[in-house]
Scaffold this motif. Structure first.
Motif, short mmCIF file in Angstrom:
data_model
loop_
_atom_site.label_atom_id
_atom_site.label_comp_id
_atom_site.label_asym_id
_atom_site.label_seq_id
_atom_site.Cartn_x
_atom_site.Cartn_y
_atom_site.Cartn_z
N GLY A 31 0.81 -1.22 0.00
CA GLY A 31 0.00 0.00 0.00
C GLY A 31 0.84 1.27 0.00
N GLN A 32 2.13 1.10 0.21
CA GLN A 32 3.04 2.25 0.21
C GLN A 32 4.00 2.13 -0.98
OE1 GLN A 32 4.76 2.82 4.11
NE2 GLN A 32 2.78 2.59 5.10
N PRO A 33 4.70 3.24 -1.32
CA PRO A 33 5.63 3.15 -2.45
C PRO A 33 6.69 2.08 -2.22
CG PRO A 33 5.25 5.43 -1.86
CD PRO A 33 4.60 4.60 -0.79
N ALA A 34 6.94 1.26 -3.21
CA ALA A 34 8.00 0.25 -3.11
C ALA A 34 9.34 0.97 -3.02
CB ALA A 34 7.95 -0.68 -4.32
N PRO A 35 10.26 0.50 -2.18
CA PRO A 35 11.55 1.19 -2.04
C PRO A 35 12.29 1.28 -3.38
CG PRO A 35 11.26 -0.46 -0.30
CD PRO A 35 10.15 -0.66 -1.28
N ALA A 36 12.87 2.45 -3.64
CA ALA A 36 13.62 2.67 -4.88
C ALA A 36 14.91 1.87 -4.85
CB ALA A 36 13.92 4.15 -5.06
N PHE A 37 15.30 1.35 -6.00
CA PHE A 37 16.59 0.65 -6.08
C PHE A 37 17.12 0.73 -7.50
CE2 PHE A 37 13.56 -2.70 -7.21
CZ PHE A 37 14.15 -3.27 -8.32
N SER A 38 18.38 0.39 -7.62
CA SER A 38 19.03 0.32 -8.92
C SER A 38 20.06 -0.80 -8.84
CB SER A 38 19.69 1.68 -9.21
OG SER A 38 20.45 1.59 -10.38
N LEU A 39 20.00 -1.73 -9.80
CA LEU A 39 20.91 -2.88 -9.76
C LEU A 39 21.36 -3.25 -11.17
CD1 LEU A 39 19.16 -5.44 -7.33
CD2 LEU A 39 21.34 -4.28 -6.92
N PRO A 40 22.58 -3.79 -11.29
CA PRO A 40 23.03 -4.30 -12.59
C PRO A 40 22.37 -5.65 -12.87
CG PRO A 40 24.71 -4.72 -10.94
CD PRO A 40 23.62 -3.95 -10.24
N SER A 42 22.41 -9.38 -15.33
CA SER A 42 23.42 -10.39 -15.65
C SER A 42 24.20 -10.03 -16.91
CB SER A 42 22.73 -11.76 -15.82
OG SER A 42 21.69 -11.66 -16.78
N ASN A 43 23.75 -9.01 -17.66
CA ASN A 43 24.48 -8.57 -18.85
C ASN A 43 25.14 -7.22 -18.64
OD1 ASN A 43 23.72 -10.87 -20.53
ND2 ASN A 43 21.65 -10.01 -20.42
N GLY A 44 25.12 -6.73 -17.39
CA GLY A 44 25.79 -5.46 -17.07
C GLY A 44 24.92 -4.23 -17.22
N LYS A 45 23.69 -4.41 -17.68
CA LYS A 45 22.80 -3.27 -17.84
C LYS A 45 22.13 -2.93 -16.49
CE LYS A 45 18.67 -1.75 -20.27
NZ LYS A 45 17.36 -2.22 -20.72
N THR A 46 22.02 -1.63 -16.21
CA THR A 46 21.42 -1.24 -14.93
C THR A 46 19.91 -1.06 -15.07
OG1 THR A 46 23.47 -0.17 -14.25
CG2 THR A 46 21.46 0.55 -13.13
N HIS A 47 19.19 -1.55 -14.05
CA HIS A 47 17.73 -1.40 -14.00
C HIS A 47 17.37 -0.71 -12.70
CE1 HIS A 47 16.92 -4.42 -17.26
NE2 HIS A 47 18.13 -4.80 -16.89
#
Lengths: 207, 285
Positions: A31-40, A42-47
């Motif tokens: 019900g609340q905003p999902a915590p922000a994150f950034s991760l690479p 398996s091909n090195g691309k960041t999401h």
């Protein structure tokens, strides 16, 4: 002037560090905003979570050596969910928080090989080797599932289904909560079961 | 003919001992009983003994953040009936932010078996036991265990009797002399504990049986002084918003030693001022 400023900056940094454990305890709350994150991946691309805005997203905690994960991949259940829902425009990220040297830890090449062999159909496999994102979400088990709506609000947190076993045969008779949440939410209906007890192996975090 | 009888007797003597199963990799299961005979019409205290390799553990009835409770499926002769497992209180296993409840080294899971008045001859008790064994990695374990006992007019303590006595000390008791009350507060569930007069509480930990109420990885804080203390239990942010009852085991450290108390109490709702708390928002959803 420089010294007080540096002192102030250092004090602020200290204050932020001091606040972090409490923030980490806040975890991911339905019900609340999902915590922000950034991760690479398996091909090195960041999401980043922000990249998924406008689409439903599923976060799946994964350790390929865990018997509970093997139940859902060995039966084809997880790949089937991934294939069908990514086919409908849902973002599905499989997250590996196993620390180096711990069970289920994979590098990018290993993750790609496992997913190719196993017929995995996730949008991406994200590598969370320091476990920061896992801890931020309060991911306890593999699998542990989260569903996020197009506005970034957490819709579901918990187990993949209601049969906490390692028995492949239970997949057929289980009530799959992720399937149900995605089915309801994508049809514009409220999600009936918004959380459940996650079950599985402990996430193999580093010390 | 004599030889056949001798062989049969030897086999029976062997069967009378617990037959261990070798199917699991780091845990050995066996079926044991407190007495060496079954007495017609009198309940038998039996139990599944799990012996873990160093570093390995199995789980309590609520495994906590991860794991699975051990399960016993009995195969008993007609007229016999097994009760529920009497779970000894567990210990905690922490791995980063993941906290589980279970047993290391060795545990006996006692079960009372109802014995019919018509019991006669030799009786074979058997069970299929399933568990999850974990060190860092986890493996599902299972075993078929059995125990053959003679039926006699009276029984004597078996070789396993001391194990039953040790386990009895770890079984939660009814807390009639204690007052325990539960109240929901914003972000936490508070237990108000009033020990009997003369008992000083030095420490306490609450193991929840009720699922999805508490955050097992958070600290439990014992506060206050005097006759009544507060044990503040952190809540699972995605858990049940307003549980009606709280069931669990309170392990209390007192000057006289460790006591495990059965807790099964109604949960009072929080103060009216908590209307805007996250728990209330959760309830509305």
């Amino acid at each position: 002037m420089k010294t007080p400023l540096a002192f102030l900056v250092a004090s602020l940094a200290g204050a932020i560090v001091a606040v972090l454990p409490a923030a980490a305890l806040a975890q991911a709350v339905v019900g609340q905003p999902a915590p922000a994150f950034s991760l690479p991946d398996s091909n090195g691309k960041t999401h980043a979570l922000a990249d998924f805005k406008g689409r439903f997203a599923v976060l799946e905690w994964w350790n390929y050596e865990c018997p509970f994960v093997r139940k859902h991949y060995g039966s084809g259940n997880m790949q089937d969910l991934q294939r069908r829902w990514t086919g409908k425009g849902v973002v599905w990220v499989t997250i590996n928080s196993s620390a180096p040297g711990k069970q289920g830890h994979v590098n990018g090449a290993k993750a790609n090989a496992l997913m190719r062999e196993g017929g995995g159909a996730a949008t991406a496999v994200l590598l969370d080797h320091d476990g920061k994102v896992g801890r931020l979400y309060g991911a306890k088990t593999t699998p542990h599932m989260f569903v996020v709506d197009p506005k970034g609000i957490l819709l579901y947190a918990g187990g993949i289904d209601d049969k906490p076993t390692t028995d492949l045969a239970d997949v057929k008779v289980a009530r799959n909560y992720v399937e149900a949440a995605l089915g309801e939410a994508t049809a514009g209906k409220p999600v009936t079961v918004t959380s459940s007890q996650p079950y599985g192996c402990s996430v193999k975090y580093g010390d | 003919m004599i030889r056949t009888v001798a062989v049969t007797l030897t086999l029976l003597a062997r069967l009378a001992e617990a037959v261990p199963s070798a199917s699991a990799r780091h845990v050995r299961a066996s079926l044991v009983a407190e007495t060496n005979a079954i007495v017609p019409g009198r309940p038998l205290l039996a139990g599944v003994r799990l012996q873990m390799d160093p570093g390995w553990h199995t789980y309590w009835r609520n495994p906590g953040d991860s794991g699975l409770p051990t399960r016993i499926r009995w195969q008993l002769p007609a007229g016999f009936a097994a009760g529920e497992i009497r779970w000894p209180y567990p210990e905690r296993f922490s791995s980063g932010p993941v906290v589980s409840y279970g047993y290391a080294e060795e545990v006996l899971l006692p079960v009372e078996i109802a014995v019919p008045a018509s019991a006669a001859g030799r009786v074979r008790l058997a069970a299929r036991v399933d568990w999850l064994e974990c060190q860092e990695a986890c493996l599902p374990g299972k075993a078929e265990v059995e125990l053959v006992l003679p039926v006699r007019a009276s029984g004597a303590p078996s070789a396993a009797a001391p194990l039953f006595a040790d386990t009895a000390r770890r079984l939660p008791v009814r807390a009639s002399a204690w007052s325990v009350r539960a109240r929901m507060e914003p972000g936490a569930l508070a237990l108000r504990l009033r020990p009997p007069t003369g008992t000083t509480l030095r420490g306490a930990y609450f193991y929840a049986v009720t699922p999805r109420v508490l955050d097992y990885s958070g600290p439990q804080a014992l506060a206050g002084s005097g006759p009544a203390l507060r044990l503040v239990l952190p809540r699972d942010p995605n858990g049940v918003a307003s549980p009606e009852r709280l069931v669990g085991v309170l392990v209390a450290e007192t000057a006289g030693g460790t006591i495990a108390l059965e807790v099964n109490v109604p949960v009072a709702s929080g103060a009216a001022s908590s209307a805007s708390s996250p728990s209330e928002q959760e309830k509305k959803r």
